[in-house]
Design an enzyme around this catalytic site. Structure first.
Site, PDB file in Angstrom:
ATOM      1  N   TYR A  10     -36.036  24.348  29.131  1.00 27.41           N
ATOM      2  CA  TYR A  10     -34.932  24.814  29.248  1.00 27.41           C
ATOM      3  C   TYR A  10     -34.888  26.181  29.357  1.00 27.41           C
ATOM      4  CZ  TYR A  10     -32.957  20.183  29.788  1.00 27.41           C
ATOM      5  OH  TYR A  10     -32.984  18.710  30.350  1.00 27.41           O
ATOM      6  N   VAL A  11     -35.440  26.832  28.233  1.00 26.79           N
ATOM      7  CA  VAL A  11     -35.486  28.252  28.156  1.00 26.79           C
ATOM      8  C   VAL A  11     -36.556  29.026  29.136  1.00 26.79           C
ATOM      9  CG1 VAL A  11     -35.988  30.138  26.494  1.00 26.79           C
ATOM     10  CG2 VAL A  11     -34.533  28.585  25.708  1.00 26.79           C
ATOM     11  N   THR A  85     -39.386  24.242  19.375  1.00 25.06           N
ATOM     12  CA  THR A  85     -39.582  24.105  17.977  1.00 25.06           C
ATOM     13  C   THR A  85     -38.908  23.169  17.510  1.00 25.06           C
ATOM     14  OG1 THR A  85     -37.988  26.144  18.033  1.00 25.06           O
ATOM     15  CG2 THR A  85     -40.171  26.680  17.777  1.00 25.06           C
ATOM     16  N   HIS A 213     -22.128  29.085  14.539  1.00 24.14           N
ATOM     17  CA  HIS A 213     -21.379  28.411  15.899  1.00 24.14           C
ATOM     18  C   HIS A 213     -21.196  27.032  15.462  1.00 24.14           C
ATOM     19  CE1 HIS A 213     -23.614  31.362  18.827  1.00 24.14           C
ATOM     20  NE2 HIS A 213     -22.743  31.826  17.847  1.00 24.14           N
ATOM     21  N   ARG A 255     -18.875  40.103   5.325  1.00 24.66           N
ATOM     22  CA  ARG A 255     -19.734  40.798   5.045  1.00 24.66           C
ATOM     23  C   ARG A 255     -20.317  40.344   3.711  1.00 24.66           C
ATOM     24  NH1 ARG A 255     -20.656  46.452   5.739  1.00 24.66           N
ATOM     25  NH2 ARG A 255     -21.066  47.102   3.603  1.00 24.66           N
ATOM     26  N   CYS A 264      -4.628  32.915  -3.988  1.00 28.26           N
ATOM     27  CA  CYS A 264      -4.199  32.164  -2.680  1.00 28.26           C
ATOM     28  C   CYS A 264      -5.526  31.390  -2.032  1.00 28.26           C
ATOM     29  CB  CYS A 264      -3.705  33.084  -1.597  1.00 28.26           C
ATOM     30  SG  CYS A 264      -2.195  33.835  -1.969  1.00 28.26           S
TER      31      CYS A 264
END
Ligand SMILES: NC(=O)c1ccc[n+]([C@@H]2O[C@H](COP(=O)([O-])OP(=O)(O)OC[C@H]3O[C@@H](n4cnc5c(N)ncnc54)[C@H](O)[C@@H]3O)[C@@H](O)[C@H]2O)c1
Length: 434
Positions: A10-11, A85, A213, A255, A264
């Site tokens: 695919y890549v 992989t 993601h 960060r 809270c």
């Protein structure tokens, strides 16, 4: 450029065709003879929009061809590694295809004065990349440079993603490589700035992106499940969330640094998880937030205690700078743990005026850290004097720390991410994750 590309999946198929379109002479190499034959017939080995037409054009124009083995000895200026992989049964990375390709390159390419750049686009953990980099360094007669170049394309929109990638990331030890120019040769239609970082950083940045993601999707779906309980439209809720570009869809809270705290976040996450769990929806990811956050506080305590300090100074103790609110402060939890372990704790936090504490903040003080009244000092030099460890918890106290320095023998544990100049000035500084 003459480019050899390993792996026509695919890549690799997309990369080979797009590099050929950019004007390079590309030879695809795959152990699967069916894929090799398909490319040579001008057909696509994978189903991807517009790829078949692109491959056909590039083969017709003689810019793209495929072979099963590189018997030519990698007669190329650059090699792209795009092999698979996959996961092993236990979840570990199976990097055998990458290792096999690296061995093949070594076996096929003979000593050369012509420089070769090996771009690895396969997603690999640092160990694999460091091994490959070492192999090419040890075989210096190949004149090869190894570059980690993670791929960010998505199947279904792979061609446009390749043409306009979200990120151009390179990881290499050799900072003399002109990756800017090479990048323009490979991606002529994008003017994105390149990120040229170390091998390990590039490798982890790719994994961090995919984990992020996955976290976004899971988060949205857990909110969706909670919306189902109360009959809210999850799409509308997430649209509202995404409309906030200041705190939500922004760099805010991304960060690495102090674990979260305050009045809270801990309470609201707990309430949402409790509500969802009672309704038999188990939001595993939301549930894990508190656990993970607590674990980060505990590992920080262990790290401090491992130094066997007799005295530790806290620069900042409230849950963040600019407030006297102690509720849920990770710094309070750390101080409590150290006190219980017999460590002498001194605190400098100019926002804390215990005589003015009332209500819940006072109650929290009494329940969590009543000793604070005697440990609080009203100037920084006094607080840090005699302390083997100084914990910089609030960034706004950095100028004062800079001004007064520390004892030569004390270690500063930096929870706020100070810059290199300050590190040089202050001496023995240990960053939290940096
Ligand atoms: N698929 C995606 O959307 C995507 C996106 C970004 C990154 N990646 C990463 O890119 C890499 C490739 O993924 P893919 O989906 O294209 O894999 P894939 O399984 O589709 O293709 C791998 C190809 O490599 C070939 N191959 C294996 N060993 C070989 C060897 N020794 N010599 C030549 N060819 C060999 C296989 O026959 C196969 O055709 C992986 O590391 C993956 O994590 C994939």
């Amino acid at each position: 450029m003459r480019i050899a590309l390993y792996g026509l999946g695919y890549v690799g198929s997309v990369t080979a065709a797009m590099l050929a379109k950019a004007g390079h002479a590309v030879t695809g190499i795959d152990i699967n003879p069916v894929k090799v034959d398909l490319i040579n017939k001008g057909e696509s080995p994978v189903n991807e929009p517009y790829l078949a037409e692109l491959i056909r054009d590039q083969v017709i124009h003689g810019r793209l061809t495929a072979i099963k083995r590189d018997e030519n000895g990698c007669n190329s200026d650059a090699i792209f590694i795009c092999v698979g992989t996959p996961s092993r049964n236990d979840g570990a990375l199976d990097d055998s295809q990458v290792r096999q390709v690296v061995e093949e390159i070594l076996a096929n390419r003979s000593k050369s004065d012509d420089p070769l750049i090996v771009f690895n686009r396969s997603t690999c953990l640092p160990d694999t990349h460091l091994w490959a980099n070492r192999v090419f360094k040890d075989n210096s007669d190949l004149n090869a440079n190894y570059v980690v170049h993670p791929e960010f394309l998505r199947e279904g929109s792979a061609l446009s993603d390749f043409q306009s990638p979200p990120l151009l990331l390179f990881g290499t030890e050799d900072k003399t490589l002109d990756l800017e120019s090479l990048s323009k040769e490979f991606y002529p239609n994008t003017c994105l700035p390149i990120h040229n970082v170390g091998i390990v950083e590039a490798s982890i940045a790719k994994y961090a992106s995919n984990a992020f993601h996955a976290a976004k999707i899971t988060f949205a779906n857990e909110i969706g499940s909670i919306c189902n309980i109360v009959g809210a439209d999850a799409r509308s809720v997430m649209e509202i969330l995404c409309a906030d570009n200041v705190l939500n869809i922004s760099q805010a809270y991304l960060r690495p640094g102090m674990p979260y705290g305050g009045s809270c976040l801990p309470k609201d996450v707990k309430a949402l998880v409790n509500f969802a769990t009672k309704a038999k929806t188990n939001p595993e990811m939301l549930n894990s937030l508190d656990l993970s956050n607590d674990q980060q506080v505990q590992s920080l305590c262990s790290r401090i205690l491992a130094k066997n300090p007799t005295s530790v100074a806290f620069l900042g103790i409230s849950f963040k700078e600019g407030t006297d609110d102690l509720r849920g402060s990770p710094l309070v939890v750390i101080a409590r743990t150290l006190i219980d372990e017999g460590v002498n704790v001194q605190v400098y936090d100019p926002n804390i005026h215990i005589e003015k504490f009332t209500g819940v903040n006072l109650a929290f003080l009494h329940s969590m850290i009543p000793e604070l009244q005697h440990m609080s000092l009203d100037n920084l030099p006094e607080a840090i004097s005699g302390s083997e460890i100084v914990i910089l918890g609030h960034r706004n106290l950095l100028p004062e720390l800079r001004e007064h320095g520390t004892r030569r023998s004390s270690v500063i544990i930096d929870l706020v991410g100070i810059c290199e100049d300050d590190i040089r000035l202050l001496g023995d500084v240990e960053g939290l994750y940096w």
